[in-house]
Design an enzyme around this catalytic site. Structure first.
Site, PDB file in Angstrom:
ATOM      1  CG  HIS A   1      -1.899   1.107   1.233  1.00 56.32           C
ATOM      2  ND1 HIS A   1      -2.235   1.770   2.375  1.00 56.32           N
ATOM      3  CD2 HIS A   1      -2.623   1.694   0.233  1.00 56.32           C
ATOM      4  CE1 HIS A   1      -3.121   2.710   2.100  1.00 56.32           C
ATOM      5  NE2 HIS A   1      -3.373   2.678   0.801  1.00 56.32           N
TER       6      HIS A   1
ATOM      7  CG  HIS B   1       8.660  16.757 -16.458  1.00 57.53           C
ATOM      8  ND1 HIS B   1       9.926  16.796 -16.984  1.00 57.53           N
ATOM      9  CD2 HIS B   1       8.175  15.519 -16.750  1.00 57.53           C
ATOM     10  CE1 HIS B   1      10.195  15.645 -17.565  1.00 57.53           C
ATOM     11  NE2 HIS B   1       9.149  14.858 -17.445  1.00 57.53           N
TER      12      HIS B   1
ATOM     13  CE1 TYR C   1       7.358  18.077 -19.412  1.00 53.68           C
ATOM     14  CE2 TYR C   1       6.435  18.719 -21.532  1.00 53.68           C
ATOM     15  CZ  TYR C   1       7.315  18.940 -20.490  1.00 53.68           C
ATOM     16  OH  TYR C   1       8.161  20.022 -20.527  1.00 53.68           O
TER      17      TYR C   1
END
EC number: 5.4.99.62
Length: 131
Positions: free
Chosen positions: A20, A98, A120
């Site tokens: 998780h 980014h 991207y």
């Protein structure tokens, strides 16, 4: 021999090992992968395999609760953004710079490099739980 799902043994291993809130990166051929992050290189030639094809297959096997995407994709590659959104209609998306996404790859269990050559085309998937 495995009959269905992701056939790449390294991707299958990483997905099986995810807990998780662990992170897994998937992205284009130009993404700089930090030395401390395992790189699973699938690129064969420009465009093969595509980012979306790989992402779709990973999402069939990995429970994802959140996806991080570079905010620059909104203006620089909106077509790819729409394709990404179609793969995860019920997953929270957080847009980050980014430069931050590239730094965050250091905390990812692995990065899957595709043959994609559009700007991207990178995500970080945050693992959820199935119960």
């Amino acid at each position: 021999m495995k009959k269905t799902g992701v056939m790449n043994s390294n991707i299958s291993r990483v997905i099986a090992d995810m807990g998780h809130m662990d992170w897994l990166g998937v992205g284009d051929a130009g993404t700089p992968v930090p030395a401390e992050t395992e790189k699973i290189d699938l690129s064969v030639r420009p465009g093969l395999p595509s980012f979306i094809d790989v992402l779709e297959e990973v999402l069939k096997e990995l429970e994802v609760q959140k996806m991080y995407i570079a905010e620059e994709i909104k203006t620089e590659n909106p077509k790819q953004l729409e394709a990404i959104k179609r793969t995860v209609p019920n997953v929270e998306i957080e847009f980050i710079p980014h430069s931050e996404l590239k730094k965050d790859l250091k905390s990812s269990k692995a990065f899957i490099r595709t043959g994609e050559e559009t700007p991207y085309s990178n995500v970080i998937l945050e693992s959820g739980v199935v119960f």
